[in-house]
Design a protein around this motif. Structure first.
Motif, mmCIF file in Angstrom:
data_model
loop_
_atom_site.group_PDB
_atom_site.id
_atom_site.type_symbol
_atom_site.label_atom_id
_atom_site.label_comp_id
_atom_site.label_asym_id
_atom_site.label_seq_id
_atom_site.Cartn_x
_atom_site.Cartn_y
_atom_site.Cartn_z
ATOM 1 N N UNK A 222 0.833 -1.211 0.000
ATOM 2 C CA UNK A 222 0.000 0.000 0.000
ATOM 3 C C UNK A 222 0.867 1.260 0.000
ATOM 4 N N UNK A 223 1.996 1.220 0.703
ATOM 5 C CA UNK A 223 2.907 2.369 0.699
ATOM 6 C C UNK A 223 3.425 2.621 -0.714
ATOM 7 N N UNK A 224 3.831 1.547 -1.397
ATOM 8 C CA UNK A 224 4.362 1.672 -2.749
ATOM 9 C C UNK A 224 3.314 2.255 -3.695
ATOM 10 N N UNK A 225 2.082 1.775 -3.592
ATOM 11 C CA UNK A 225 0.999 2.292 -4.445
ATOM 12 C C UNK A 225 0.746 3.764 -4.154
ATOM 13 N N UNK A 226 0.728 4.126 -2.879
ATOM 14 C CA UNK A 226 0.484 5.523 -2.495
ATOM 15 C C UNK A 226 1.595 6.442 -2.992
ATOM 16 N N UNK A 227 2.841 5.985 -2.853
ATOM 17 C CA UNK A 227 3.977 6.802 -3.281
ATOM 18 C C UNK A 227 3.958 7.013 -4.789
ATOM 19 N N UNK A 228 3.599 5.979 -5.551
ATOM 20 C CA UNK A 228 3.542 6.110 -7.010
ATOM 21 C C UNK A 228 2.485 7.119 -7.444
ATOM 22 N N UNK A 229 1.470 7.316 -6.630
ATOM 23 C CA UNK A 229 0.405 8.261 -6.955
ATOM 24 C C UNK A 229 0.751 9.697 -6.595
ATOM 25 N N UNK A 230 1.873 9.884 -5.903
ATOM 26 C CA UNK A 230 2.307 11.241 -5.552
ATOM 27 C C UNK A 230 2.844 11.960 -6.779
ATOM 28 N N UNK A 231 2.495 13.231 -6.922
ATOM 29 C CA UNK A 231 2.957 14.017 -8.062
ATOM 30 C C UNK A 231 4.299 14.685 -7.774
ATOM 31 N N UNK A 232 4.612 14.883 -6.511
ATOM 32 C CA UNK A 232 5.844 15.561 -6.126
ATOM 33 C C UNK A 232 7.001 14.562 -6.021
ATOM 34 N N UNK A 233 8.094 14.868 -6.722
ATOM 35 C CA UNK A 233 9.278 14.017 -6.658
ATOM 36 C C UNK A 233 9.899 14.052 -5.261
ATOM 37 N N UNK A 234 9.905 15.238 -4.666
ATOM 38 C CA UNK A 234 10.461 15.365 -3.310
ATOM 39 C C UNK A 234 9.619 14.600 -2.308
ATOM 40 N N UNK A 235 8.290 14.586 -2.538
ATOM 41 C CA UNK A 235 7.409 13.831 -1.648
ATOM 42 C C UNK A 235 7.664 12.338 -1.741
ATOM 43 N N UNK A 236 7.895 11.854 -2.960
ATOM 44 C CA UNK A 236 8.216 10.435 -3.146
ATOM 45 C C UNK A 236 9.525 10.073 -2.446
ATOM 46 N N UNK A 237 10.521 10.946 -2.641
ATOM 47 C CA UNK A 237 11.831 10.680 -2.029
ATOM 48 C C UNK A 237 11.724 10.664 -0.508
ATOM 49 N N UNK A 238 10.985 11.618 0.051
ATOM 50 C CA UNK A 238 10.834 11.682 1.503
ATOM 51 C C UNK A 238 10.120 10.444 2.032
ATOM 52 N N UNK A 239 9.065 10.010 1.311
ATOM 53 C CA UNK A 239 8.313 8.830 1.741
ATOM 54 C C UNK A 239 9.185 7.587 1.719
ATOM 55 N N UNK A 240 9.934 7.409 0.636
ATOM 56 C CA UNK A 240 10.790 6.234 0.542
ATOM 57 C C UNK A 240 11.937 6.284 1.552
ATOM 58 N N UNK A 241 12.466 7.479 1.800
ATOM 59 C CA UNK A 241 13.592 7.596 2.730
ATOM 60 C C UNK A 241 13.189 7.236 4.151
ATOM 61 N N UNK A 242 11.933 7.534 4.526
ATOM 62 C CA UNK A 242 11.480 7.191 5.876
ATOM 63 C C UNK A 242 11.291 5.676 6.048
ATOM 64 N N UNK A 243 11.163 4.973 4.922
ATOM 65 C CA UNK A 243 10.964 3.519 4.975
ATOM 66 C C UNK A 243 12.246 2.738 4.713
ATOM 67 N N UNK A 244 13.267 3.398 4.179
ATOM 68 C CA UNK A 244 14.461 2.690 3.717
ATOM 69 C C UNK A 244 15.150 1.922 4.836
ATOM 70 N N UNK A 245 15.301 2.554 5.994
ATOM 71 C CA UNK A 245 15.996 1.906 7.104
ATOM 72 C C UNK A 245 15.245 0.671 7.571
#
Length: 314
Positions: A222-245
């Motif tokens: 669900x996180x991956x689907x939500x992130x793909x629907x984001x229009x902001x590149x910075x928003x995608x990066x921030x979302x993925x960075x909070x999950x990376x660890x």
């Protein structure tokens, strides 16, 4: 049963061979594992202290991370000292009761960590997919309840699995080609019917692994689907960075478990099993605080301040 005959329980010993087949490596391995253990202790205790003293880190994500560090510290402390002792002493024996005690505490930590990783995945799911409901969904009471569930499942699993060991009989001193009191140690040393114990292990280990993996994978789907629907590149990066660890920690934890499961049960696989077990017991508790701190600006900033105050120096 172990408790049915006091003379039996006091006379029977397990001799954990460890790495005694390679005596020339025992001292270098002792120094290596001691260093890793020291880093693990400092890292996990340091993480707990940093989260405790920094108000910026008083959030659900760091609340769970604090308890994950506590579980890693406990697991590393209950397992690694026996490994270190096994590398330097000639008498590598341990009583059945001592071995069962170590296993009981260790399996509590393992089961609790599985649930804790699933809880942390759910926390990221709510934060990214339902941000407007995050404060309500992850209230302090809800967070405390989720952590309580993790510890409770660890304790319940430990009680039942420990009982499944206590019903076994151990007739004589056994030489075990291992360095820590894992479940397989008791099964290989037992001289009684192991069917009940094997069923209990299968049920609880697979139930814990399957349920927590389903929660983790579903949350990240669900996180991956939500992130793909984001229009902001910075928003995608921030979302993925909070999950990376967290994704890194989950991959290492479950990857090691699956690796150990997939090793064929042959005489030639014992060294691979030992190396995998060492990684699981010694290295992972060291890696988790490093993984979560290296990618986190607030944690690194707090650590620098503490270092300047010489709290963690020397």
């Amino acid at each position: 049963m172990v408790s049915s005959d006091n003379n039996q329980s006091t006379a029977v010993l397990f001799i954990l061979l460890g790495f005694s087949d390679y005596p020339e490596l025992e001292m270098p391995l002792f120094l290596l594992f001691l260093t890793i253990y020291a880093v693990a202790v400092v890292g996990n205790v340091g993480m707990i202290v940093i989260i405790k003293i920094n108000p910026k880190l008083h959030t659900p994500m760091y609340f769970f991370l604090k308890h994950l560090s506590f579980v890693d510290f406990c697991y590393s402390t209950i397992a690694t000292p026996l490994l270190l002792e096994n590398l330097i002493v000639e008498d590598k024996s341990i009583s059945v009761k001592g071995c069962i005690t170590q296993f009981s505490i260790g399996i509590t930590c393992v089961m609790a960590e599985m649930v804790m990783l699933a809880v942390m995945a759910y926390d990221r799911f709510v934060a990214i997919c339902k941000p407007l409901l995050y404060t309500v969904s992850m209230s302090p009471k809800r967070c405390a309840l989720l952590v309580t569930v993790a510890y409770a499942w660890g304790i319940i699993s430990s009680i039942i699995l420990t009982y499944s060991l206590l019903v076994l009989s151990f007739c004589e001193t056994k030489i075990i080609d291992n360095f820590v009191c894992e479940y397989s140690v008791f099964l290989s040393a037992s001289c009684s019917d192991k069917h009940f114990s094997e069923i209990m292990l299968f049920i609880f280990l697979n139930l814990s692994s399957l349920c927590t993996l389903i929660i983790i994978l579903t949350s990240y789907l669900f996180i991956f689907i939500t992130v793909l629907q984001m229009h902001s590149t910075s928003g995608r990066y921030k979302a993925f960075s909070t999950c990376a660890s967290h994704m890194t920690a989950v991959t290492i934890f479950y990857g090691t478990i699956l690796f150990l499961y997939c090793i064929p049960n042959t005489k030639n696989s014992w060294l691979v099993v030992k190396v995998g077990s060492v990684f699981y017991i010694v290295v992972i508790p060291m890696l988790n605080p490093l993984i979560y701190s290296l990618r986190n600006k607030d944690v690194k900033e707090t650590f620098r301040k503490l270092k300047n105050l010489k709290i963690f120096s020397q």
